[in-house]
Design an enzyme around this catalytic site. Structure first.
Site, PDB file in Angstrom:
ATOM      1  CD  GLU A 261      37.646   6.185  59.969  1.00 38.14           C
ATOM      2  OE1 GLU A 261      37.254   6.425  58.993  1.00 38.14           O
ATOM      3  OE2 GLU A 261      37.198   6.861  61.294  1.00 38.14           O
TER       4      GLU A 261
ATOM      5  CD  GLU B 143      51.466  24.901  58.833  1.00 41.32           C
ATOM      6  OE1 GLU B 143      51.289  25.665  58.121  1.00 41.32           O
ATOM      7  OE2 GLU B 143      50.611  24.182  59.238  1.00 41.32           O
TER       8      GLU B 143
END
Length: 293
Positions: free
Chosen positions: A79, A110
């Site tokens: 963004e 992870e």
């Protein structure tokens, strides 16, 4: 047990609540995310202060995370371009499991400490880079691997975690602990822990962009008008900042590839587009300083 994993002592009969009460309970608990970020405000301010000279020197923002945390980091990175014209190549996001993990959970990714380090090293980190490390637990191996590799490269590390005394916050140069406590749905850190990370990232990156002169007053004057909505926004911002009518604002914007900053300076100082650009360059992109010159 980690706070984020501890079953909440409240709402033990959550599954039996009437729907309206269930909704209200879930919404009300989100207010704790705001409180957690507010408590961490001094650490966020320290992160912005430390990041600013690195960004001015050409550094990059590199977001690292897994699962929900990784996706929130990627969202913040993406963004920055339409909102502040921040170059794509200066906002990178590393997600455990790769980019496909944005849409489909990649189980076990992870837990790979070495892959986190390898992915970070592959970005060729420098001392001017700022690495934002996100982990609700504060102990995700992928994130810790990236953190240690970033520190070894001399990059600034900012660790975000939702548990106190976590390795991610403790090993980072600047640790930001967002102490949101137990989740209403035990262990579901996509709830208020995730909300707090979203708020913290928004706050950090927006404040940093303000300090980088991407904002004039409270106007988003360095947006990239990549669609019709943003073109109209650019026109409105120019009109608001200068008092020009729509025709004059649009004409100035068309001459400078819809760069709002340039149009504002040109219209306000009644100067050419080239002169407005020169004034902004001399003012290091600050509209306020360019107008005062």
């Amino acid at each position: 047990m980690l706070k984020t994993e501890t079953p909440s002592a409240e709402h033990a009969q959550l599954d039996q609540y009437p729907t309206t009460e269930l909704i209200n309970t879930l919404v009300d608990d989100q207010t704790n995310a705001v409180k957690a970020v507010r408590a961490a405000a001094p650490r966020l301010a320290a992160a912005v202060t430390a990041a600013l000279p690195r960004m001015e020197a050409g550094g990059r923002l590199i977001y690292v995370g897994a699962g929900t945390s990784g996706r929130l980091g990627l969202l913040d990175s993406v963004e920055l371009y339409p909102t502040f014209s921040w170059p794509h190549e200066r906002a990178l996001a590393l997600l455990a499991g790769g980019q496909q993990a944005m849409f489909v959970a990649v189980e076990g990714a992870e837990d790979d400490l070495e892959q986190g380090a390898a992915d970070l090293i592959a970005t060729n980190p420098t001392a001017n880079d700022v690495v934002l490390l996100l982990a609700a637990s504060g102990a995700t191996p992928y994130v810790l691997g990236a953190l240690r590799a970033a520190r070894a490269a001399g990059a600034l590390t900012v660790g975000f975690a939702n548990n106190t005394d976590s390795p991610v916050a403790g090993e980072a140069e600047i640790g930001v602990t967002l102490d949101t406590g137990a989740e209403i749905i035990s262990g579901s850190t996509r709830l208020k822990a995730g909300t707090s990370q979203k708020i913290a990232l928004n706050t950090f990156s927006s404040a940093l962009m303000v300090r980088l002169n991407k904002v004039y007053g409270n106007l988003m004057v360095d947006l990239k008008p990549t669609n019709a909505k943003l073109v109209l926004r650019a026109v409105r911002l120019t009109m608001f900042a200068t008092g020009a009518d729509e025709s004059a604002a649009r004409a100035a914007l068309e001459q400078c590839d819809f760069h709002v900053k340039v149009a504002i300076v040109a219209l306000s100082k009644k100067t050419s587009i080239d002169q407005a650009r020169a004034l902004l360059e001399a003012a290091r992109g600050s509209v306020r300083q360019a107008l005062a010159a």
